[in-house]
Design a protein around this motif. Sequence first.
Motif, mmCIF file in Angstrom:
data_model
loop_
_atom_site.group_PDB
_atom_site.id
_atom_site.type_symbol
_atom_site.label_atom_id
_atom_site.label_comp_id
_atom_site.label_asym_id
_atom_site.label_seq_id
_atom_site.Cartn_x
_atom_site.Cartn_y
_atom_site.Cartn_z
ATOM 1 N N GLY A 1 0.683 -1.103 -0.144
ATOM 2 C CA GLY A 1 0.048 0.102 -0.160
ATOM 3 C C GLY A 1 0.718 1.094 0.085
ATOM 4 N N THR A 2 2.030 1.216 -0.156
ATOM 5 C CA THR A 2 2.937 2.523 -0.089
ATOM 6 C C THR A 2 3.044 2.973 -1.466
ATOM 7 O OG1 THR A 2 5.065 1.038 -0.511
ATOM 8 C CG2 THR A 2 4.468 1.626 1.684
ATOM 9 N N ARG A 3 3.350 4.255 -1.552
ATOM 10 C CA ARG A 3 3.298 4.858 -2.733
ATOM 11 C C ARG A 3 4.889 4.659 -3.595
ATOM 12 N NH1 ARG A 3 -1.491 4.854 -4.358
ATOM 13 N NH2 ARG A 3 -1.641 3.586 -2.735
ATOM 14 N N MET A 4 4.619 4.517 -4.665
ATOM 15 C CA MET A 4 5.812 4.357 -5.651
ATOM 16 C C MET A 4 6.885 5.632 -5.382
ATOM 17 S SD MET A 4 7.674 2.379 -7.410
ATOM 18 C CE MET A 4 9.149 2.983 -8.204
ATOM 19 N N THR A 5 8.107 5.452 -5.013
ATOM 20 C CA THR A 5 8.893 6.646 -4.918
ATOM 21 C C THR A 5 10.302 6.638 -5.872
ATOM 22 O OG1 THR A 5 8.365 6.559 -2.716
ATOM 23 C CG2 THR A 5 10.436 7.786 -3.204
ATOM 24 N N LEU A 6 10.346 7.449 -6.647
ATOM 25 C CA LEU A 6 11.550 7.435 -7.346
ATOM 26 C C LEU A 6 12.761 7.957 -6.948
ATOM 27 C CD1 LEU A 6 9.761 8.243 -10.906
ATOM 28 C CD2 LEU A 6 9.986 6.147 -9.879
ATOM 29 N N ASN A 7 14.074 7.754 -7.145
ATOM 30 C CA ASN A 7 15.356 8.080 -6.622
ATOM 31 C C ASN A 7 15.334 7.818 -5.237
ATOM 32 O OD1 ASN A 7 17.692 9.135 -7.077
ATOM 33 N ND2 ASN A 7 17.166 11.174 -6.061
ATOM 34 N N GLU A 8 14.416 6.522 -4.715
ATOM 35 C CA GLU A 8 14.514 6.084 -3.529
ATOM 36 C C GLU A 8 15.920 5.813 -2.867
ATOM 37 O OE1 GLU A 8 11.023 3.396 -0.930
ATOM 38 O OE2 GLU A 8 11.745 2.863 -2.838
ATOM 39 N N PHE A 9 16.618 5.087 -3.727
ATOM 40 C CA PHE A 9 18.281 4.641 -3.125
ATOM 41 C C PHE A 9 19.109 5.215 -3.658
ATOM 42 C CE2 PHE A 9 14.762 1.188 -3.609
ATOM 43 C CZ PHE A 9 14.835 0.516 -2.301
ATOM 44 N N GLY A 10 18.913 6.448 -4.649
ATOM 45 C CA GLY A 10 20.408 6.911 -5.164
ATOM 46 C C GLY A 10 20.718 7.891 -4.134
ATOM 47 N N ASP A 11 21.994 8.364 -4.410
ATOM 48 C CA ASP A 11 22.620 9.368 -3.559
ATOM 49 C C ASP A 11 22.545 10.875 -4.355
ATOM 50 O OD1 ASP A 11 24.310 10.054 -1.320
ATOM 51 O OD2 ASP A 11 25.892 10.503 -2.531
ATOM 52 N N MET A 12 22.006 10.954 -5.647
ATOM 53 C CA MET A 12 22.406 12.134 -6.363
ATOM 54 C C MET A 12 21.082 12.701 -6.461
ATOM 55 S SD MET A 12 25.614 12.561 -6.803
ATOM 56 C CE MET A 12 25.392 13.927 -7.960
ATOM 57 N N PRO A 13 20.646 13.953 -6.280
ATOM 58 C CA PRO A 13 19.372 14.512 -6.285
ATOM 59 C C PRO A 13 19.257 14.734 -7.899
ATOM 60 C CG PRO A 13 20.558 15.719 -4.728
ATOM 61 C CD PRO A 13 21.687 14.823 -5.198
ATOM 62 N N ILE A 14 17.795 14.611 -8.398
ATOM 63 C CA ILE A 14 17.564 14.549 -9.681
ATOM 64 C C ILE A 14 17.547 16.129 -9.943
ATOM 65 C CG2 ILE A 14 15.687 14.515 -11.300
ATOM 66 C CD1 ILE A 14 14.397 12.467 -9.414
ATOM 67 N N GLY A 15 18.376 16.371 -11.091
ATOM 68 C CA GLY A 15 18.554 17.806 -11.550
ATOM 69 C C GLY A 15 19.645 18.493 -10.741
ATOM 70 N N SER A 16 20.447 17.810 -9.941
ATOM 71 C CA SER A 16 21.716 18.633 -9.457
ATOM 72 C C SER A 16 22.649 18.701 -10.511
ATOM 73 C CB SER A 16 22.108 17.697 -8.397
ATOM 74 O OG SER A 16 22.665 16.219 -8.588
ATOM 75 N N VAL A 17 23.379 19.889 -10.469
ATOM 76 C CA VAL A 17 24.485 20.244 -11.515
ATOM 77 C C VAL A 17 25.610 20.037 -10.851
ATOM 78 C CG1 VAL A 17 25.418 21.944 -13.008
ATOM 79 C CG2 VAL A 17 22.764 21.744 -12.418
ATOM 80 N N THR A 18 26.475 19.277 -11.699
ATOM 81 C CA THR A 18 27.916 18.964 -11.106
ATOM 82 C C THR A 18 28.946 18.918 -12.195
ATOM 83 O OG1 THR A 18 27.630 16.616 -11.350
ATOM 84 C CG2 THR A 18 26.837 17.264 -9.386
ATOM 85 N N ASP A 19 30.203 19.271 -11.885
ATOM 86 C CA ASP A 19 31.435 19.290 -12.546
ATOM 87 C C ASP A 19 31.705 17.924 -13.270
ATOM 88 O OD1 ASP A 19 33.858 20.008 -14.177
ATOM 89 O OD2 ASP A 19 34.911 19.479 -12.505
ATOM 90 N N LEU A 20 31.703 16.803 -11.983
ATOM 91 C CA LEU A 20 32.093 15.638 -12.355
ATOM 92 C C LEU A 20 30.869 14.706 -12.001
ATOM 93 C CD1 LEU A 20 35.474 15.106 -10.273
ATOM 94 C CD2 LEU A 20 35.111 15.404 -12.716
#
Length: 552
Positions: A67-86
């Motif tokens: 019954g839980t809702r689907m969560t995207l980026n649940e396990f990743g370390d990088m925020p979606i849309g974060s801007v990085t050099d590397l």
Amino acid sequence: MPPAGTPAGTPAGTPGETKPAAPAAPAAPAVPEKTETLDTDSVAYTFTTRGAGIAKALLKKHEAEHGTRMTLNEFGDMPIGSVTDLPGQISNVAFHYATDLPAGVITFEGSDERGLHLTKKFNVPKSTNLNKDYIVTMRLVFDNRSKQPITVPAYYVNTGSAAPVHQKDRIDYTGFKWPGAKFVDVTWFSGGMFKKEHGTYTATHEGIPWAAVADQYFTTIVTPQVDSENKDTPSKERGNSVWATRFQISDDVWKATSHDADGSSSARYGIEGALGMPGFTLAPGQMQVQIFHIYTGPREYGRLKTMPDGQVEVLAFSDFGGIFSFLGPFVGFFSKVLLYSLNSLHAWVGSYAIAIIIITLLIKAILWPMQNKATKAAKRMQALSPKMTEVREKFQDDPQKMNAEVMKLYKEYGVNPLAGCWPAFIQMPIFFGFYNMLGKAVELRNAKFLWVQDLSQPDTVFHLPGLDFPVNILPIFMAATMVWQMKASPKTGDPQQQKIMMIMPLIFVLFCYNYASALALYLTVNNLVSVVQLYATRNQALPTLQKLPKKK
């Protein structure tokens, strides 16, 4: 946004070329992390000051487990849309934010040591329109607030991560995708007997319109937009490289997010990726603007088809791997036709199971003339069987002579041994199309039929005590109908070959047992209709074989 003196990102290579993983751990932010949640009718977006991106995207209309809702980026370390050099790293820039909740806007601002100021403005969708739902607009403004020119090296916009939804999801359905390249699933990184182990996936290409991570049913897509403010610098409108890597999800982390774990020793993997953008130089006081659309939602064909840059390709219908990769274009075509038909029929009958049954009946009706002709050909082969047995017994010590005499019999009586095979050849791409489509159709999630609770999952009714072995009814019933069909079919060919063919039901059970129950439903209905066809034609008189007149 690297601090002053940070080297430019490592250049990417040709598609599939590997590079070492980023060497350093992400730097700690200068200020404590803060989060803010912006809600829409479909998604709850959790934004973070750590990297100034989307930490999580909770899909309100889609369930995960219990019954839980689907969560995207649940396990990743990088925020979606974060801007990085590397890629794979977060800068140590301290971002501050302001929100306008009624307007659905959150704005992040931060500067590095060189005086390069970055403003990131996110607009969440307020409309549930098919073309706008699940799409966040991100506006980046690079502003040189120093008195010296600043060179911004090639930077990466992170797609976040994807991971399996259930414990037993197909591992090769989690991966990274960009247009024109094959779907890079998490097994690509594994070493083996015939391939080396990969740490990362990188590729370079001019004008990349989008990059995505995806699991079996959901995806995150980052798409650079043509920005009217950048008319003088069109090369900045598209990406020029991609990057992806996989990571392992431990049992503790998996269970902590309310996922079931059966104690299996097999590793569980997620994947995260990034889209590389070209670098540029800013004069003092100059600004550079780039706009992105970020889609976080289901891999739904009808929705993705409306997106303008071919994002529907993230379904990877034509990326049919293994020994049947040559069937990719055909499988992709049939997958799209079948999914369109499935959704159209569902809109009419209101049940995906009934829609699958109707599609199966329609396919069998279209192939009826060919199937009937094949049955007649099989009966001719059956009538010729005694003579073929005589030939095999007479020349059993001379296989070459035996084959020549068998071919002579075929020619004399006008029997084509391949005539009964054409329906199977025709149905092969249709079957693979069903297999490919049903494994990726998010529409089937939580669709019920009789005892089946989810057509996208195995129809497990219980587990054997002490063995934790699932008992799935539909694949077993499908195998029984296949045996029935084989028993009702005319007996042709060598008896030894007939015995070998009896293992086919077992092969199909293994093929379907832990797959979407919708596939077993399709095969079961297909077998039952074939049995009806066989019984409907079994009373036809057995053909009388006569030798064909010899040509003068």
